[in-house]
Structure formats: structure tokens, C-alpha cells
Design a protein around this motif. Structure first.
Motif, short mmCIF file in Angstrom:
data_model
loop_
_atom_site.label_atom_id
_atom_site.label_comp_id
_atom_site.label_asym_id
_atom_site.label_seq_id
_atom_site.Cartn_x
_atom_site.Cartn_y
_atom_site.Cartn_z
N GLN A 164 -83.13 -42.72 -21.75
CA GLN A 164 -81.80 -42.59 -21.74
C GLN A 164 -81.21 -41.80 -23.09
O GLN A 164 -80.37 -41.46 -23.27
CB GLN A 164 -81.28 -43.93 -22.10
N ASP A 165 -82.29 -41.21 -23.93
CA ASP A 165 -82.11 -40.80 -24.96
C ASP A 165 -83.32 -39.95 -25.31
O ASP A 165 -84.18 -40.10 -26.25
CB ASP A 165 -81.81 -41.64 -26.06
N LEU A 166 -83.55 -38.76 -24.58
CA LEU A 166 -84.86 -38.00 -24.66
C LEU A 166 -84.77 -37.00 -25.89
O LEU A 166 -83.61 -36.41 -26.47
CB LEU A 166 -84.98 -37.18 -23.56
N PRO A 167 -85.78 -36.79 -26.69
CA PRO A 167 -85.76 -35.96 -27.70
C PRO A 167 -85.73 -34.86 -27.48
O PRO A 167 -86.12 -34.20 -26.11
CB PRO A 167 -87.43 -36.40 -28.43
N ASP A 168 -85.29 -33.79 -28.32
CA ASP A 168 -85.22 -32.33 -27.76
C ASP A 168 -86.49 -31.67 -27.89
O ASP A 168 -87.68 -32.47 -28.40
CB ASP A 168 -84.28 -31.72 -29.05
N GLY A 169 -86.78 -30.59 -27.27
CA GLY A 169 -88.08 -30.02 -27.48
C GLY A 169 -89.12 -30.53 -26.40
O GLY A 169 -88.66 -31.10 -25.31
N CYS A 170 -90.29 -30.51 -26.96
CA CYS A 170 -91.36 -31.24 -26.12
C CYS A 170 -90.89 -32.87 -26.26
O CYS A 170 -90.93 -33.16 -27.23
CB CYS A 170 -92.67 -30.99 -26.73
N ARG A 171 -90.96 -33.64 -25.29
CA ARG A 171 -90.80 -34.85 -25.33
C ARG A 171 -91.76 -35.80 -25.89
O ARG A 171 -91.43 -36.92 -26.33
CB ARG A 171 -90.59 -35.40 -23.68
N PHE A 172 -92.92 -35.18 -26.02
CA PHE A 172 -93.98 -35.77 -26.73
C PHE A 172 -93.82 -35.71 -28.04
O PHE A 172 -94.58 -36.43 -28.91
CB PHE A 172 -95.20 -35.70 -26.03
N HIS A 173 -93.12 -34.57 -28.74
CA HIS A 173 -93.33 -34.39 -30.05
C HIS A 173 -93.28 -35.40 -31.12
O HIS A 173 -93.90 -35.43 -32.22
CB HIS A 173 -92.54 -33.08 -30.61
N PRO A 174 -92.40 -36.40 -30.90
CA PRO A 174 -92.53 -37.60 -31.99
C PRO A 174 -93.68 -38.22 -32.06
O PRO A 174 -93.88 -38.85 -33.00
CB PRO A 174 -91.25 -38.45 -31.49
N ARG A 175 -94.63 -38.10 -30.95
CA ARG A 175 -95.62 -39.05 -31.01
C ARG A 175 -96.94 -38.16 -31.22
O ARG A 175 -98.21 -38.71 -31.47
CB ARG A 175 -96.00 -39.77 -29.58
N CYS A 176 -96.72 -36.96 -31.52
CA CYS A 176 -97.82 -35.80 -31.40
C CYS A 176 -98.49 -35.78 -32.73
O CYS A 176 -97.69 -35.43 -33.65
CB CYS A 176 -97.46 -34.54 -30.99
N GLU A 177 -99.57 -35.77 -33.04
CA GLU A 177 -100.02 -35.41 -34.31
C GLU A 177 -100.09 -33.80 -34.82
O GLU A 177 -99.96 -33.36 -35.91
CB GLU A 177 -101.59 -35.76 -34.43
N GLY A 178 -100.20 -33.00 -33.74
CA GLY A 178 -100.34 -31.69 -33.86
C GLY A 178 -98.92 -30.97 -33.66
O GLY A 178 -98.83 -29.76 -33.50
N CYS A 179 -97.92 -31.88 -33.92
CA CYS A 179 -96.53 -31.18 -33.87
C CYS A 179 -96.09 -30.14 -34.72
O CYS A 179 -96.24 -30.20 -35.98
CB CYS A 179 -95.52 -32.33 -34.04
N GLN A 180 -95.54 -29.03 -34.17
CA GLN A 180 -95.06 -27.72 -35.08
C GLN A 180 -93.69 -27.83 -34.96
O GLN A 180 -93.02 -28.34 -34.10
CB GLN A 180 -95.86 -26.62 -34.38
N ILE A 206 -88.80 -26.59 -24.93
CA ILE A 206 -89.59 -27.29 -24.28
C ILE A 206 -90.78 -26.39 -23.75
O ILE A 206 -90.54 -25.35 -23.16
CB ILE A 206 -89.02 -27.94 -22.63
N PRO A 207 -92.29 -26.73 -23.79
CA PRO A 207 -93.20 -25.87 -23.38
C PRO A 207 -93.33 -25.93 -22.24
O PRO A 207 -93.42 -26.79 -21.54
CB PRO A 207 -94.33 -26.77 -24.29
N PRO A 208 -93.63 -24.38 -21.55
CA PRO A 208 -93.54 -24.33 -20.18
C PRO A 208 -95.15 -24.67 -19.82
O PRO A 208 -96.03 -24.49 -20.56
CB PRO A 208 -93.30 -22.89 -19.99
#
Ligand SMILES: Nc1ncnc2c1ncn2[C@@H]1O[C@H](COP(=O)(O)OP(=O)(O)O)[C@@H](O)[C@H]1O
Ligand SMILES: [Mg+2]
Lengths: 306, 323
Positions: free
Chosen positions: B279-295, B302-304
């Protein structure tokens, strides 16, 4: 199954026993002396005493009750003080009218409105649904008296198609059955519609579609059976109350059923009759409930009779 | 082998509820070939069931909106099929085993009827023949045949699941969609059911879309795997490749959260954070808030999906560098 029915009949007896005590107590609390009603005005004290003795009114209450119940078990419901004939005979004469009216009412209610509810529920938001909801709202918001008057005015006075009172011919039953049947039809429509809406959102309906079943078959064979369950309960409960007396409608249309009889009996202070009517109504009600439960268990396998 | 039976292309599906819009699918691309078995994994809420229902064009009409994209079965869009085409596809060519065994069977019909109806509709069987066959199918999934006259509430959850499986297998479908079919089953039955599906695959060349949390089942049963996160496929490839060299941190996390039988005991690592809220998706890669390697880039774009090799595709900016 037979064991279950036997058990339920025993329960019914228990209910009737309790009802009989209440009915008896109620009538005796209401006051008034039935002996006076049987005697001409200005009867002497001795005559009153004699009549009280004859009616058993000089006995203690519990003896009176026991005597009444012994009579009931022998099919003797006492004497009507107003009609001066056995209560059992009066009820036997009136009950068929109530049964006829009830059947007519159920026919009116079910024949049109089970399909209407199902169609409305499976076409939510479409014109037919709005029509059904309007119809149901109207039926739910009109009182029996007002509906009866409206029917008499339109069909008897204005159009002159149907008789407004009596019970001589078939046409007599139409207006009272319509008057009683319309609110029932409205309720059936409402319950059928919401049952259908609930059912259609169930997983198992999606699963049925996933098997390649057409919409028509899903609605009328599968979902229909699910939606029927609350309707059966509703109709069953209504049948009980119509049998036990649609007082207003029967009185307005001079329909000689149990409802009208009850009204008259109360007006006449016909204690024996009122008391026995209460008992008979309760018996009918619990028996109908038993029948409804059996039908329910046939439609809904989750309802077990044990 | 490479004949594509089912192609899902950029599918975007939303659910409109009174309070919010649920972005259930946000551009799903997926395809299934003849005889192939594809595992679809992802946490609950990722959009797996929505994907499955879309294939049969069975999304709830009242709430679901297909914003864009298409699903083609043998080249024909399921969203443009008429009732007849849909009915012959559903249950006959593509059948689905539903996720929740407690709600997927109609309580007021016998289990026999619920299996037999498929056979009557799709194989033109008589009432009697269909009911005989339903009996066999029940026995095949380990339930005594005489129970066809019983009603769903007389069965345990696992047994109801198997009834659903029996109905799903009834017509030897070309595609079998199994939505977490083994979650309610105990281990021995689970093995039996998986064996059954394997058999079906080899015998009838059935394509399988296996939706599950259980990575073990996937490695047992599937050739390909697609990992779903927040309504997108984020990694796809052969099971061997993806499980051995997971490229997406989410896939790696899933695999890490799995206890290993061999080798030294390691601590199980749960993926930090919570599943993305559709209902409230993060911008960019949807996984980034949980990602350790987030840039920085992950928070905006959104990564293709990119090709790692012929057997492996991944949608992650970080992955490319790792190659
Ligand atoms: N009928 C529906 N109405 C509204 N939201 C729904 C409906 N079905 C699913 N959703 C939502 O869509 C998202 C994806 O659901 P689903 O496809 O069932 O996920 P999964 O099967 O992977 O657990 C979830 O957030 C879920 O709450
Ligand atoms: Mg699901």
C-alpha cells in the motif's frame, strides 16, 4: 434421525409444560371472574358460587392447573366461556385457515423473491440490484396495517378486483397473503442478496470458476445452495409466527384464522380459549422449528442432527 | 522444450479497497515452457497468488484492476478470451490448486462432487464414470475412496488440501498451478504429493508453476526458479544457478535463512526489516530499505532485469558489480 426427532419432541414437551404454566399463571393474574361471564347480569351470590364450583374455580390454583393439564392430555382443552363450545373444536375449525394463509404467504414470499435475491446478489450494483434493494427497503418499512389498508384501497376499492374480507373463495386469500407476504418477500430478497454477495466472495467460488464452470451454473447450482441456508432459517421462523397468528392482517381482512381468534378471545376475556391458544401456538412454533432444523440439516451438511 | 505456453508480460495489478490502493503486482515478467517446472518464491504478500489468479483471469472483479500488461496462453491473451475459451482453459488445460485448504472447498457439496464436476465438464464423463474416477483420484492422493460422499468439514486440513490436489490433477492439465500446496501437509504426505506431481510431469509433460515458501521443494521439483519481491520478479534462472550463486541480496537472504544439514553449523540469518508494504511501496528498488548493500541509486531508480548468463537473470544494481 429418529432418535433425534424423539429427543426434540421430548424437548418440545418440556417447552410446552413451561408455556402452560406461564399461560395459566398469566390468565389467572389478569383477574376477572369467568363465572360472571357465563351467568346473566345480576346473578345471585349462590348462583355465582355454584358456577365457580362447576368450573372448578373454588379449588386451589395448583389443582385447577393439574385438572386443566389432565384435560389437555385427553384432548380436552376446556370450554370456551364466550362460545360455549369446546375450545378444541374452535381451534380445529380455525387452524386450517391459518395454515392456508401461511402457505399462501410463503408462496408469495418464496416464489418470486428467492430468485430476485439471488439475481440481485450476483449482479451487485446493476439496475436489477437497485430495484431489488428498493423493493426490499419498501417492504421492510411498511407496517402491516398500512400495507393492508393500501391493498384494500387499491385492489378492492379502486380496481374492484379482489374481495377485502371473508374467506369464502380462493380470491379471498390473495389480499391477506399479499399483505403478509410482501414484508416476508422483502426480507427474503435482502437475506438472499447478502447471502449471495458473501458467498460469491468466498475462495471456494473462485475455485469453482477455476474448474471452468460457467457463471450461470456457479450462481444457480453452487452459490445458490450456500445462499439458501439463511433463507431457510428465515422462512421457517416466519412460518411459525404466521401460524401462531397474524393478528393484524387476519383482523383487517376478517380472515378466520388463529390470529383473529386470539384477538377475539382476548376481547371476550375467554380465558380457557386464550390459555389453550397460547399452548397450541407454542406447540406449532416448536414443531415448525423442528421441521426447519431437519430441512436445514439436509441442505447444510455441517449442521448435524445429533 | 522451449515452446512457451504461458507468457506474462509487464503485468501491473492493483487492488482498490475503500481505504487504499494495494500495488500487488508492479510489472511481472515470467514465462513457462512446455513440460517445464517453475518455482515461484517470495514472502507472503509478494503477489504470488495474485499472479496465479491473473493467469486464469480470475482476479476479483470488484476490487482488482489490471493496469497494464498481458498474459498469453499459447499466444492468446487470457484477458481477451471469451467465456467459452476461458471455461475450456480453466480446469481443463490450466488447473489450479488453491492455497488455503480450509476455504477452497464448498462446505455444502461432497468432495466427490467437487472432483467429479471437473471431469464431467471437461471430459464429458457421465455422472457415474466421473464419480468412479473421482474415487481413484482420491485414492491416488492417499484418501480412502469410499469417502467421496463425505463433506469437507469431515476432513482435516491436510486431507482437504489433498482433495484440492486431486481435483487439480483430474484432467491431466497442460499447466498445473499449485499455490503453496503442501503447507498444510505433514512431511510424509508432502513427499507423496511431490512424487505424484513429478510423475504427472514426466508422464503427461505437464508444466508446473509451483508457488511455495519451501526452497527445498523447489530444488526437489523445479528446473527454474523465480524470486518475487513486492510484486516484481527480482531474480530468475535455473534452480542450480540461482541457488548456488544468488545475485540478489534478497535471494541470498532467503537461502541464508535456510538451515543446512551438511557442513558446519552456522547461525541462521533472518533478513532484517519488514516486507515492503504494497500500500506504500518505497521508491527505487523495493528492497532497498532492507538491503545492506544499498547505494544512492537504489533509492531512486528501479533496477531493470539484467542477464547474468543464459541461465540467470537478476534485477539489482549491486549485482552487476559483483560479476
Ligand atoms: N482481494 C484483495 N483485495 C485487496 N487486497 C488484496 C486482495 N488480494 C490480495 N491483496 C493484497 O495484495 C498483495 C498481494 O497478495 P497475494 O497475491 O495474495 O500475495 P502472496 O500470495 O504472495 O502472499 C497483498 O498485500 C494482499 O494483501
Ligand atoms: Mg498467496
Amino acid at each position: 434421525m429418529l432418535k433425534y426427532i424423539g429427543k426434540r419432541l421430548l424437548q418440545t414437551l418440556l417447552v410446552l409444560f413451561i408455556v402452560s404454566i406461564f399461560a395459566f399463571a398469566l390468565i389467572h393474574m389478569a383477574g376477572g371472574n369467568p363465572a360472571l361471564l357465563l351467568l346473566p347480569d345480576g346473578a345471585s351470590d349462590e348462583a355465582i358460587k355454584a358456577m365457580e364450583h362447576e368450573l372448578g374455580l373454588d379449588q386451589p390454583l395448583y389443582i385447577q392447573y393439574i385438572q386443566y393439564m389432565i384435560g389437555v392430555f385427553q384432548g380436552d382443552l376446556g370450554m370456551s366461556t364466550a362460545y360455549k363450545i369446546p375450545v378444541a373444536d374452535i381451534i380445529a375449525e380455525r387452524l386450517p385457515y391459518s395454515i392456508k394463509l401461511t402457505m399462501g404467504t410463503v408462496l408469495v414470499g418464496c416464489s418470486l423473491c428467492i430468485p430476485l435475491g439471488i439475481i440481485a446478489g450476483s449482479n451487485r450494483g446493476k439496475p436489477v440490484d437497485f430495484f431489488a434493494m428498493f423493493f426490499a427497503l419498501l417492504g421492510n418499512s411498511m407496517s402491516a396495517v398500512w400495507l393492508a389498508v393500501l391493498n384494500v384501497f387499491v385492489f378492492s376499492v379502486w380496481l374492484g378486483w379482489l374481495p377485502s374480507m371473508g374467506a369464502e373463495s380462493f380470491s379471498n386469500i390473495i389480499l391477506p397473503a399479499l399483505t403478509l407476504g410482501y414484508p416476508m418477500a422483502a426480507e427474503i430478497t435482502r437475506v438472499g442478496r447478502s447471502g449471495m454477495i458473501d458467498t460469491l466472495s468466498e475462495d471456494y467460488i473462485t475455485a469453482t470458476y477455476a474448474k471452468g464452470i460457467s457463471r450461470r451454473v456457479v450462481n444457480w447450482k453452487y452459490a445458490f445452495k450456500n445462499a439458501l441456508i439463511p433463507i431457510i432459517t428465515l422462512v421457517g421462523m416466519s412460518i411459525g409466527s404466521y401460524l401462531a397468528g397474524a393478528v393484524v392482517v387476519e383482523t383487517v381482512f376478517a380472515w378466520p384464522g388463529i390470529g383473529q381468534l386470539t384477538n377475539q378471545a382476548v376481547g371476550n376475556r375467554d380465558y380457557q380459549l386464550v390459555q389453550s391458544l397460547l399452548l397450541v401456538s407454542a406447540a406449532l412454533f416448536t414443531l415448525i422449528n423442528l421441521v426447519v432444523d431437519i430441512i436445514n440439516s439436509l441442505v447444510d451438511p455441517r449442521v448435524s442432527l445429533e | 522444450m522451449d515452446e512457451k505456453i504461458l507468457e506474462i508480460e509487464d503485468l501491473v495489478v492493483e487492488y482498490k479497497t475503500e481505504r487504499a490502493t494495494v500495488h500487488a503486482l508492479n510489472g511481472v515478467d515470467l514465462s513457462l515452457s512446455k513440460g517445464e517446472s517453475l518455482g515461484l518464491v517470495g514472502e507472503s504478500g509478494a503477489g504470488k497468488t495474485t499472479t496465479a489468479l491473473s493467469i486464469l483471469n480470475l482476479l476479483p472483479e470488484a476490487s482488482a484492476v489490471i493496469k497494464s500488461g498481458d498474459i498469453r496462453y499459447h499466444g492468446k491473451s487470457v484477458f481477451r478470451m471469451n467465456d467459452k475459451e476461458l471455461q475450456s482453459m480453466r480446469g481443463g488445460k490450466i488447473s489450479m490448486i488453491f492455497q488455503n485448504p480450509l476455504t477452497a472447498l464448498n462446505p455444502v457439496f461432497t468432495v466427490g462432487e467437487q472432483i467429479a464436476v471437473v471431469l464431467r465438464v471437461h471430459q464429458g464423463m457421465s455422472r457415474k464414470a466421473a464419480s468412479e474416477r473421482a474415487k481413484e483420484l482420491l485414492e491416488m492422493v492417499g484418501i480412502a475412496g469410499y469417502r467421496i460422499k463425505d463433506y469437507p468439514h469431515q476432513f482435516s486440513g491436510g486431507m482437504r488440501q489433498r482433495v484440492g490436489i486431486a481435483a487439480g490433477l483430474a484432467c491431466n492439465p497442460e499447466v498445473l498451478i499449485a499455490d503453496e500446496p503442501t503447507t498444510a501437509l505433514d512431511v510424509t504426505i508432502q513427499a507423496q504429493i511431490l512424487e505424484l506431481m513429478k510423475e504427472l510431469q514426466t508422464k503427461y509433460d505437464t508444466s508446473l508453476l509451483m508457488i511455495t515458501h519451501n526452497l527445498g521443494i523447489i530444488s526437489e521439483l523445479c528446473q527454474k526458479v523465480a524470486v518475487m519481491y513486492a510484486g516484481r520478479i527480482i531474480e530468475y534462472g535455473t534452480v542450480r544457478e540461482v541457488f548456488k550463486h544468488p545475485m540478489h541480496p534478497y535471494t541470498a537472504g532467503l537461502l541464508n535463512a535456510l538451515p543446512k544439514l551438511e557442513g558446519p553449523r552456522e547461525r541462521l540469518v533472518a533478513i532484517p526489516g519488514r516486507v515492503a508494504d504494497p500500500q506504500d511501496l518505497p521508491d527505487g528498488c523495493r528492497f532497498h530499505p532492507r538491503c545492506e548493500g544499498c547505494q544512492a541509486r537504489c533509492k531512486e531508480e528501479i533496477p531493470p532485469m539484467v542477464r547474468v548468463n543464459d541461465d540467470h537473470y537478476v534485477a539489482c544494481f549491486g549485482a552487476k558489480e559483483g560479476i
